[in-house]
Design a protein around this motif. Structure first.
Motif, PDB file in Angstrom:
ATOM      1  N   THR A  56      -0.212  52.943  26.166  1.00  0.00           N
ATOM      2  CA  THR A  56       0.574  52.507  27.316  1.00  0.00           C
ATOM      3  C   THR A  56       1.486  53.646  27.729  1.00  0.00           C
ATOM      4  OG1 THR A  56       2.390  51.586  25.981  1.00  0.00           O
ATOM      5  CG2 THR A  56       0.545  50.124  26.491  1.00  0.00           C
ATOM      6  N   SER A  57       1.957  53.594  28.986  1.00  0.00           N
ATOM      7  CA  SER A  57       2.661  54.767  29.494  1.00  0.00           C
ATOM      8  C   SER A  57       3.673  54.406  30.567  1.00  0.00           C
ATOM      9  CB  SER A  57       1.642  55.766  30.060  1.00  0.00           C
ATOM     10  OG  SER A  57       2.272  56.836  30.742  1.00  0.00           O
ATOM     11  N   ARG A  58       4.602  55.310  30.764  1.00  0.00           N
ATOM     12  CA  ARG A  58       5.556  55.191  31.860  1.00  0.00           C
ATOM     13  C   ARG A  58       4.914  55.447  33.220  1.00  0.00           C
ATOM     14  NH1 ARG A  58      11.006  58.266  29.554  1.00  0.00           N
ATOM     15  NH2 ARG A  58      11.460  56.773  27.887  1.00  0.00           N
TER      16      ARG A  58
ATOM     17  N   TRP B 132       7.085  50.693  34.494  1.00  0.00           N
ATOM     18  CA  TRP B 132       6.642  51.341  33.257  1.00  0.00           C
ATOM     19  C   TRP B 132       6.043  50.307  32.305  1.00  0.00           C
ATOM     20  CZ3 TRP B 132      11.626  54.622  31.910  1.00  0.00           C
ATOM     21  CH2 TRP B 132      11.785  55.614  32.889  1.00  0.00           C
ATOM     22  N   VAL B 133       4.993  50.698  31.596  1.00  0.00           N
ATOM     23  CA  VAL B 133       4.409  49.844  30.563  1.00  0.00           C
ATOM     24  C   VAL B 133       4.898  50.374  29.220  1.00  0.00           C
ATOM     25  CG1 VAL B 133       2.300  48.842  29.618  1.00  0.00           C
ATOM     26  CG2 VAL B 133       2.389  49.506  32.034  1.00  0.00           C
ATOM     27  N   PHE B 134       5.630  49.527  28.487  1.00  0.00           N
ATOM     28  CA  PHE B 134       6.276  49.973  27.257  1.00  0.00           C
ATOM     29  C   PHE B 134       5.509  49.597  25.997  1.00  0.00           C
ATOM     30  CE2 PHE B 134      10.071  50.025  30.007  1.00  0.00           C
ATOM     31  CZ  PHE B 134      10.532  51.286  29.716  1.00  0.00           C
TER      32      PHE B 134
ATOM     33  N   ASN C 263      14.230  40.396  31.256  1.00  0.00           N
ATOM     34  CA  ASN C 263      14.441  41.837  31.318  1.00  0.00           C
ATOM     35  C   ASN C 263      13.214  42.535  30.725  1.00  0.00           C
ATOM     36  OD1 ASN C 263      15.826  44.337  31.710  1.00  0.00           O
ATOM     37  ND2 ASN C 263      17.773  43.271  31.367  1.00  0.00           N
ATOM     38  N   THR C 264      13.312  43.835  30.560  1.00  0.00           N
ATOM     39  CA  THR C 264      12.191  44.651  30.111  1.00  0.00           C
ATOM     40  C   THR C 264      11.560  44.136  28.820  1.00  0.00           C
ATOM     41  OG1 THR C 264      13.117  46.627  31.143  1.00  0.00           O
ATOM     42  CG2 THR C 264      11.528  46.973  29.374  1.00  0.00           C
ATOM     43  N   VAL C 265      10.225  44.045  28.812  1.00  0.00           N
ATOM     44  CA  VAL C 265       9.482  43.682  27.596  1.00  0.00           C
ATOM     45  C   VAL C 265       9.305  44.954  26.771  1.00  0.00           C
ATOM     46  CG1 VAL C 265       7.364  42.706  26.672  1.00  0.00           C
ATOM     47  CG2 VAL C 265       8.301  41.834  28.824  1.00  0.00           C
ATOM     48  N   THR C 266       9.761  44.924  25.518  1.00  0.00           N
ATOM     49  CA  THR C 266       9.758  46.134  24.695  1.00  0.00           C
ATOM     50  C   THR C 266       8.660  46.173  23.644  1.00  0.00           C
ATOM     51  OG1 THR C 266      11.402  45.113  23.219  1.00  0.00           O
ATOM     52  CG2 THR C 266      12.229  46.531  24.992  1.00  0.00           C
TER      53      THR C 266
ATOM     54  N   GLY D  59       3.119  44.692  28.079  1.00  0.00           N
ATOM     55  CA  GLY D  59       4.394  44.294  28.652  1.00  0.00           C
ATOM     56  C   GLY D  59       5.168  45.518  29.091  1.00  0.00           C
ATOM     57  N   GLY D  60       6.092  45.313  30.057  1.00  0.00           N
ATOM     58  CA  GLY D  60       6.814  46.475  30.549  1.00  0.00           C
ATOM     59  C   GLY D  60       8.068  46.150  31.326  1.00  0.00           C
TER      60      GLY D  60
END
Length: 438
Positions: free
Chosen positions: A346-348, A373-375, A104-107, A389-390
């Protein structure tokens, strides 16, 4: 063989930015830009040619007096895209700098005390340890939970990792064998907005759901050091004087200086109430402040906002230095390079960007190969690589020095442009030279 490779690469990197731009040659600049663009639009199945044209553009850029504010970006993008197709794993759909085992999403991604290893967290509840020297190797799972991991933080000594859960508590995870006998995994169930370590101490600071700033030791002893009426997205603690900085959803930068005063932050008249108190708040507009970082000089605070821009704040003077704009959406993470000369955001908008803080006229390097998105993003301890990561569940490692990408091309391709290719992409009015020396 590995030692020879490393030594050669180090030598090349030391020469990669030796340009003298005192007298720019417009003809060389135009050639570099043209070759970079032709490499970028060349189809991926022409792998070797795509790479060699990018490499030769880099050679002209490195050795020629080219325009210093834009050409580096074109050269970097051409080299990166060329490297992407060299050694591409079509079965696993994996590029050279791409790793991914989170489901899942990398935070978050953070480094510890060993520069060869970094850690990642995800909404899948896992915290993984990665070997930077072997990007495609299977990572080690060091913590797993049924909770959503909102972010992770590393203690200043690199020995303890903090996993902060979304709308729940947090966990302290020892990652150094020397302290595993002192503490085991410590779970703090109290729901928090966010939390961070206190530099140089075995204590951490959290913001409760009700807005209390609580300082806790690893022995669970706690102390109330502040109060806020605002929603806090991120905390940073200045290791020099202990000042606590909070980025809030309401667009207010809050700070508590020692000695801390436990009273609620003023909201109605925020600019009038902070003066001559240990608390101060500065409203930087109506856009949410999502991320903060303190520069190595300890005098600059970088503030990333929902507006897609970055505010550089003078800590000593308590005033704005300048605003950096470029992202098309929310800035999600921010970090200074180890030497303080670069800034990573980093940005959405699906990109990470590396900004040159020494020259505001220079365009940032744009890292735009994530599919969502890059988180999160982090420099490695050398400042030569960026990890991101994102939402696409992938982690990517980006060499930011073009010399690394140029060197890899000649290792992978093992030939130079032919005379015919040289005449087509460079021109017969330039004397032929070997693109890759054997």
């Amino acid at each position: 063989m590995r030692l020879l490779f490393t030594t050669t690469l180090t030598l090349i990197m030391s020469l990669s930015f030796s340009q003298d731009n005192s007298e720019n040659d417009p003809k060389i600049t135009e050639l570099v830009m043209s070759m970079s663009q032709r490499s970028l639009v060349m189809p991926g199945y022409l792998t070797d040619l795509k790479a060699l044209v990018a490499r030769q553009a880099y050679e002209f850029w490195k050795n020629g007096n080219t325009e210093p504010y834009v050409s580096h970006l074109n050269v970097y993008q051409a080299l990166y895209q060329a490297n992407k197709y060299l050694g591409y794993d079509s079965i696993r759909n994996m590029a050279f700098n791409q790793v991914g085992f989170h489901s899942n999403t990398v935070t978050s991604v953070v480094f510890g005390s060993d520069p060869n290893f970094y850690y990642s967290s995800s909404t899948d509840g896992k915290v993984l340890k990665w070997d930077l020297t072997s990007p495609q190797s299977i990572p080690q799972t060091i913590y797993e939970s049924d909770k959503i991991v909102q972010s992770i933080e590393m203690s200043s000594d690199g020995k303890v990792l903090m996993a902060i859960f979304y709308q729940e508590g947090l966990a302290l995870i020892p990652i150094d064998q020397s302290i595993e006998e002192d503490i085991s995994v410590l779970e703090d169930p109290e729901p928090v907005q966010t939390a961070t370590f206190i530099p140089g101490e075995r204590r951490y600071l959290s913001v409760t759901k009700s807005g209390d700033l609580i300082l806790k030791g690893f022995d669970s002893k706690s102390e109330n050091v502040g109060k806020t009426a605002l929603k806090v997205n991120q905390l940073k603690v200045d290791e020099q004087d202990g000042t606590i900085y909070a980025g809030t959803e309401e667009g207010v930068l809050e700070a508590w200086e020692k000695p801390y005063e436990v009273k609620e932050s003023p909201v109605e008249d925020i600019m009038e109430n902070w003066k001559n108190q240990s608390y101060f708040g500065y409203k930087l507009g109506s856009f949410s402040i999502n991320c903060l970082d303190i520069g190595p000089d300890r005098n600059t605070l970088a503030i990333g906002r929902d507006r897609g821009d970055v505010i550089l704040w003078d800590i000593a003077k308590k005033e704005l230095i300048r605003i950096i704009s470029g992202h098309q959406s929310t800035v999600t993470d921010i970090q200074f390079s180890p030497n303080g000369k670069l800034l990573l955001t980093t940005s959405r908008d699906g990109t990470a960007r590396v900004w040159n803080l020494e020259d505001s006229r220079k365009l940032p390097i744009i890292l735009d190969d994530h599919d969502d998105w890059v988180f999160t993003g982090s420099f490695d301890p050398t400042g030569r690589k960026v990890i991101t990561g994102g939402g696409d569940e992938y982690i990517r490692t980006w060499p930011i020095d073009p010399a690394i990408l140029a060197f890899r091309i000649c290792v992978m391709v093992n030939r130079s442009l032919t005379n015919e290719e040289w005449n087509e992409f460079v021109g017969s009015d330039y004397e032929y030279q070997m693109t890759c020396e054997n």
